[in-house]
Design a protein around this motif. Structure first.
Motif, short mmCIF file in Angstrom:
data_model
loop_
_atom_site.label_atom_id
_atom_site.label_comp_id
_atom_site.label_asym_id
_atom_site.label_seq_id
_atom_site.Cartn_x
_atom_site.Cartn_y
_atom_site.Cartn_z
N GLY A 135 0.84 -1.25 0.10
CA GLY A 135 0.21 0.10 0.16
C GLY A 135 0.91 1.23 -0.15
O GLY A 135 1.45 1.54 -1.06
N LEU A 136 0.98 1.77 1.16
CA LEU A 136 1.78 2.90 1.30
C LEU A 136 3.36 2.56 0.66
O LEU A 136 4.17 3.48 0.11
N THR A 137 4.09 1.49 1.20
CA THR A 137 5.19 0.98 0.38
C THR A 137 5.26 1.20 -0.93
O THR A 137 6.41 1.84 -1.55
N ASN A 138 4.33 0.94 -1.59
CA ASN A 138 4.07 0.96 -3.13
C ASN A 138 4.00 2.23 -3.79
O ASN A 138 4.78 2.65 -4.60
N LEU A 139 3.34 3.22 -2.91
CA LEU A 139 3.14 4.54 -3.21
C LEU A 139 4.58 5.42 -2.99
O LEU A 139 5.05 6.02 -3.90
N MET A 140 5.33 4.89 -2.05
CA MET A 140 6.74 5.19 -1.77
C MET A 140 7.74 5.09 -2.71
O MET A 140 8.35 5.85 -3.21
N CYS A 144 9.60 7.68 -5.42
CA CYS A 144 11.00 7.81 -5.63
C CYS A 144 11.50 7.56 -7.06
O CYS A 144 12.65 8.14 -7.45
N ALA A 145 10.73 6.85 -7.77
CA ALA A 145 11.18 6.42 -9.28
C ALA A 145 10.77 7.52 -10.30
O ALA A 145 11.16 7.47 -11.13
N GLU A 146 9.86 8.22 -9.85
CA GLU A 146 9.13 9.14 -10.71
C GLU A 146 10.15 10.04 -11.44
O GLU A 146 9.90 10.35 -12.69
N THR A 300 -9.34 5.53 0.73
CA THR A 300 -9.25 4.91 -0.64
C THR A 300 -10.72 4.71 -0.96
O THR A 300 -11.29 5.05 -2.20
N ALA A 301 -11.72 4.37 -0.30
CA ALA A 301 -13.10 4.26 -0.40
C ALA A 301 -13.49 5.71 -0.77
O ALA A 301 -14.41 5.90 -1.65
N ARG A 302 -13.13 6.78 -0.32
CA ARG A 302 -13.73 8.10 -0.37
C ARG A 302 -13.39 8.43 -1.91
O ARG A 302 -13.77 8.97 -2.64
N LEU A 303 -11.83 8.06 -2.17
CA LEU A 303 -11.28 8.52 -3.41
C LEU A 303 -12.04 7.67 -4.71
O LEU A 303 -12.19 8.23 -5.76
N LEU A 304 -12.33 6.56 -4.39
CA LEU A 304 -13.23 5.73 -5.31
C LEU A 304 -14.54 6.64 -5.61
O LEU A 304 -15.02 6.36 -6.85
N VAL A 305 -15.22 7.01 -4.56
CA VAL A 305 -16.39 7.94 -4.99
C VAL A 305 -16.18 9.08 -5.46
O VAL A 305 -16.92 9.50 -6.55
N ASP A 306 -15.07 9.73 -5.52
CA ASP A 306 -14.67 11.19 -5.88
C ASP A 306 -13.99 11.00 -7.06
O ASP A 306 -13.70 12.02 -7.94
N THR A 307 -13.40 9.98 -7.51
CA THR A 307 -12.41 10.15 -8.53
C THR A 307 -13.08 9.01 -9.52
O THR A 307 -13.58 7.78 -9.33
N GLN A 318 -0.90 2.13 -9.22
CA GLN A 318 -1.47 2.49 -10.76
C GLN A 318 -2.35 3.51 -10.91
O GLN A 318 -2.60 4.00 -11.88
N VAL A 319 -3.01 4.01 -9.77
CA VAL A 319 -4.15 4.90 -9.96
C VAL A 319 -4.09 6.02 -9.02
O VAL A 319 -4.60 7.29 -9.11
N PHE A 320 -3.07 5.93 -7.86
CA PHE A 320 -3.09 7.14 -6.86
C PHE A 320 -1.46 7.32 -6.62
O PHE A 320 -0.57 6.81 -6.80
N SER A 321 -1.48 8.68 -6.06
CA SER A 321 0.23 8.77 -5.63
C SER A 321 0.21 8.95 -3.99
O SER A 321 -0.99 9.29 -3.29
N ILE A 322 1.38 9.15 -3.43
CA ILE A 322 1.43 9.50 -2.05
C ILE A 322 0.71 10.55 -1.72
O ILE A 322 0.19 10.82 -0.47
N GLU A 323 0.79 11.64 -2.61
CA GLU A 323 0.35 13.08 -2.30
C GLU A 323 -1.10 13.02 -1.99
O GLU A 323 -1.52 13.85 -1.13
N ARG A 324 -1.86 12.07 -2.57
CA ARG A 324 -3.37 12.15 -2.26
C ARG A 324 -3.50 11.67 -0.84
O ARG A 324 -4.90 11.74 -0.30
#
Length: 346
Positions: A135-140, A144-146, A300-307, A318-324
């Motif tokens: 989860g957070l590890t994936n986003l981190m 770093c890779a971006e 993430t549930a809130r983001l699924l409703v709003d995004t 694949q769909v969100f970033s750590i900034e979200r």
């Protein structure tokens, strides 16, 4: 069964009376935008938690398809907080055009879900790798890779507090997966203090190989006390191979607290930009691993409703970033540092 409002998204929390599930349900039941339903095999437990949270309850058994329809009536998002042995329920949910969030940490299960081909035609969306690690590890790793052109290597460090409160399933999974391994040192603290860590089969290392195309990814785990970690790294492989010792250790860990409830992450990637080598690293510092996982699932549930996310199977990176998530994490005392960048070679 209480009728769910047609004007608000209905959220079904499968396993909502478990250690993490209750925390997810509590977060979402306090949000007036949603109608929350607690579900599980034990309807008595579901009703007890639902009564406390003033929400709905329903019985569901993921091994009995005849129980699924009633539990899913009026539901928009399904959050699964229990392990599944196959993908039948996931496919059923997605073929109804619903969204599904799964907080499991089992990459074999992830790979089975990734093979589902019928979901896009029905509009279903599955979001996997939602939690601390994965989860957070994936986003981190993604963060770093971006800014690099090529990333051949990443290390993911997970520090867990021995004094934290963990559910029995999480403890048992951890104990069963301990193996003897070479100890490495990782700097979880910004002052450079190293902690001994050993390779551990967390799902994030496998997932980011597929989603981010990084060939060499390793996940390593340690505990909040370097001295206790070194001792446990010697003892726990023995415990893992003996079921009775494992049961005894799990019961002791649930009853007695040694150390803190700290949870920390350290991620470093190696790569190049314009032919120049760099290491980019990032850290996270917080408390209570289960609470962080619950926060991630609820947000993430809130983001699924709003995004607007296309139908299909997705991992969180694949769909969100750590900034979200950073603002919501910081509001609860979980802080993500800025990215440190060091030149490694020209």
């Amino acid at each position: 069964m209480e009728k769910i409002s047609q004007n608000r998204p209905g959220i079904l929390v499968v396993g909502g009376y478990g250690h993490v599930g209750q925390q997810i349900a509590r977060r979402l039941s306090g949000d007036s935008r949603f109608d929350v339903r607690i579900a599980g095999r034990n309807k008595t437990k579901a009703k007890a938690v639902a009564a406390n949270l003033r929400c709905d309850a329903e019985q569901i058994d993921l091994g009995k398809p005849e129980s699924w329809n009633a539990a899913l009536t009026g539901i928009t998002i399904v959050i699964v907080c229990i392990d599944q042995i196959d993908t039948r329920f996931v496919e059923y949910v997605l073929n109804r055009g619903l969204a599904l969030i799964d907080i499991t940490a089992d990459d074999m299960f992830f790979q089975k879900v990734e093979q589902l081909q019928t979901t896009k035609a029905h509009g279903g969306r599955a979001l996997l790798s939602v939690g601390l690690a994965p989860g957070l590890t994936n986003l981190m790793v993604k963060a770093c890779a971006e800014k690099l052109d090529f990333v051949p290597q990443a290390r993911i460090g997970i520090l867990l507090g021995i004094g934290d409160s963990h559910g029995p399933a999480a403890i048992d999974w951890t104990l069963r997966n301990f193996k003897s391994a070479r100890i490495e040192n990782l700097p979880f603290d910004r002052d450079g203090r190293n902690y001994p860590a050993i390779p551990f089969d967390f799902a994030d290392q496998h997932v980011v190989r597929r989603t981010l195309g990084i060939g060499d990814v390793r996940s390593l785990m340690t505990f909040d006390s370097p001295a206790i970690s070194r001792l446990l790294f010697r003892l726990l492989p023995l415990v893992a191979s003996r079921p009775r010792l494992r049961d005894l250790t799990r019961n002791c860990m649930m009853r007695f607290r040694l150390g803190s409830d700290r949870a920390a992450l350290y991620v470093a990637v190696e790569g190049t930009r314009n032919g120049i080598g760099f290491q980019r690293s990032i850290r996270l510092e917080g408390r209570k691993e289960a609470a962080i996982t619950a926060l991630m699932a609820a947000e993430t549930a809130r983001l699924l409703v709003d995004t607007s996310i296309p139908a299909g199977i997705w991992h969180i990176d694949q769909v969100f970033s750590i900034e979200r998530y950073a603002h919501h994490l910081a509001a609860e005392g979980v802080f993500v540092t800025g990215i440190d960048e060091q030149l490694t070679r020209r």
